[in-house]
Design a protein around this motif. Structure first.
Motif, mmCIF file in Angstrom:
data_model
loop_
_atom_site.group_PDB
_atom_site.id
_atom_site.type_symbol
_atom_site.label_atom_id
_atom_site.label_comp_id
_atom_site.label_asym_id
_atom_site.label_seq_id
_atom_site.Cartn_x
_atom_site.Cartn_y
_atom_site.Cartn_z
ATOM 1 N N ASP A 77 -1.041 2.201 -9.112
ATOM 2 C CA ASP A 77 -2.348 2.822 -8.863
ATOM 3 C C ASP A 77 -3.044 2.160 -7.678
ATOM 4 N N LYS A 78 -3.944 2.905 -7.035
ATOM 5 C CA LYS A 78 -4.564 2.477 -5.785
ATOM 6 C C LYS A 78 -5.341 1.171 -5.928
ATOM 7 N N LYS A 79 -6.071 1.023 -7.018
ATOM 8 C CA LYS A 79 -6.872 -0.188 -7.207
ATOM 9 C C LYS A 79 -5.996 -1.433 -7.224
ATOM 10 N N THR A 80 -4.886 -1.332 -7.923
ATOM 11 C CA THR A 80 -3.965 -2.463 -7.993
ATOM 12 C C THR A 80 -3.341 -2.739 -6.637
ATOM 13 N N ARG A 81 -2.997 -1.663 -5.907
ATOM 14 C CA ARG A 81 -2.399 -1.833 -4.571
ATOM 15 C C ARG A 81 -3.370 -2.511 -3.611
ATOM 16 N N VAL A 82 -4.618 -2.083 -3.630
ATOM 17 C CA VAL A 82 -5.622 -2.674 -2.733
ATOM 18 C C VAL A 82 -5.810 -4.156 -3.043
ATOM 19 N N TYR A 83 -5.881 -4.457 -4.335
ATOM 20 C CA TYR A 83 -6.049 -5.853 -4.751
ATOM 21 C C TYR A 83 -4.855 -6.697 -4.305
ATOM 22 N N MET A 137 0.820 -1.214 0.000
ATOM 23 C CA MET A 137 0.000 0.000 0.000
ATOM 24 C C MET A 137 0.855 1.266 0.000
ATOM 25 N N ASP A 194 3.511 1.690 -1.777
ATOM 26 C CA ASP A 194 4.129 1.866 -3.086
ATOM 27 C C ASP A 194 3.259 2.770 -3.962
ATOM 28 N N LYS A 195 3.551 4.059 -3.966
ATOM 29 C CA LYS A 195 2.737 5.040 -4.694
ATOM 30 C C LYS A 195 2.967 5.006 -6.206
ATOM 31 N N SER A 196 3.925 4.193 -6.651
ATOM 32 C CA SER A 196 4.174 4.099 -8.092
ATOM 33 C C SER A 196 3.139 3.229 -8.793
#
Length: 208
Positions: free
Chosen positions: A47-53, A41, A43-45
């Motif tokens: 996107d949020k949707k991918t990070r949450v998944y 979470m 890793d701001k590089s």
């Protein structure tokens, strides 16, 4: 071959090294289940949707593996591993004929207590009234617990239990648990609304 295995089980260094295998694995898995998603979470590089998944998938995977491991260890590896070790060490007569690993572990808890705390302890009911160190022994293990300040703890038996935990870690956690987790992970994530279409999670898997 049997002699070599027996030497491992009776080696005090091995017992001391491996005596907290189950606890160590559990703590490590819990750290992975919380730490890895947290780093994902951060890793701001991505996107949020991918990070949450990816974070949800990693956390669930680690928790599933831990749950399967903790289920398998007592019912499979501890039970049969202890019995196999008893047979291997039978000729050395260093492990009394405990009914199972749980009986030994209850005995060990009592043997580790001060003598005055053993009297009337409910764990005494879980030790056989007739169990002796050997058929020739004058007193039963229960009598030793009640009368001796420092009854034997049979570290070889403790080594047998921990060796079964170690086998459970290698076989149960690394192989079996991971395979089962992979089978049920995506259905759980779909139930939680984290996956909608199979094509979607394939794309997200590549990004993660």
């Amino acid at each position: 071959m049997i002699d070599k295995v027996a030497n491992i089980l009776t080696n005090p260094s091995f017992v001391n090294l491996a005596q907290n295998t189950k606890a160590t694995v559990s703590i490590e898995s819990l750290f992975k289940a919380t730490g890895r998603p947290a780093f994902i979470m951060m890793d701001k590089s991505v996107d949020k949707k991918t990070r949450v998944y990816a974070a949800a998938k990693e956390g669930l995977y680690q928790l599933l593996c831990l749950g399967i491991y903790l289920t398998m260890v007592p019912f499979v590896f501890k039970k049969y591993g202890f019995k196999i070790s008893q047979k291997i060490l039978k000729n050395q007569k260093c492990i009394p004929d405990f009914k199972n690993a749980d009986e030994y572990l209850n005995y060990l808890k009592l043997a580790s207590m001060p003598k005055e705390k053993r009297v009337g302890n409910k764990l005494l009911d879980k030790i056989s009234d007739t169990l002796k160190e050997s058929p020739e022994a004058e007193h039963t293990l229960k009598e030793n617990l009640l009368n001796l300040d420092n009854p034997k703890k049979y570290i070889e038996a403790k080594g047998a239990v921990e060796l079964s935990y170690l086998a459970g870690t290698v076989i149960g956690l690394a192989l079996i648990a991971s395979e089962i987790s992979n089978l049920i992970l995506h259905p759980i994530m779909r139930t939680l609304g984290l996956e909608k279409k199979q094509t979607d999670h394939k794309i997200l898997d590549k990004k993660a």
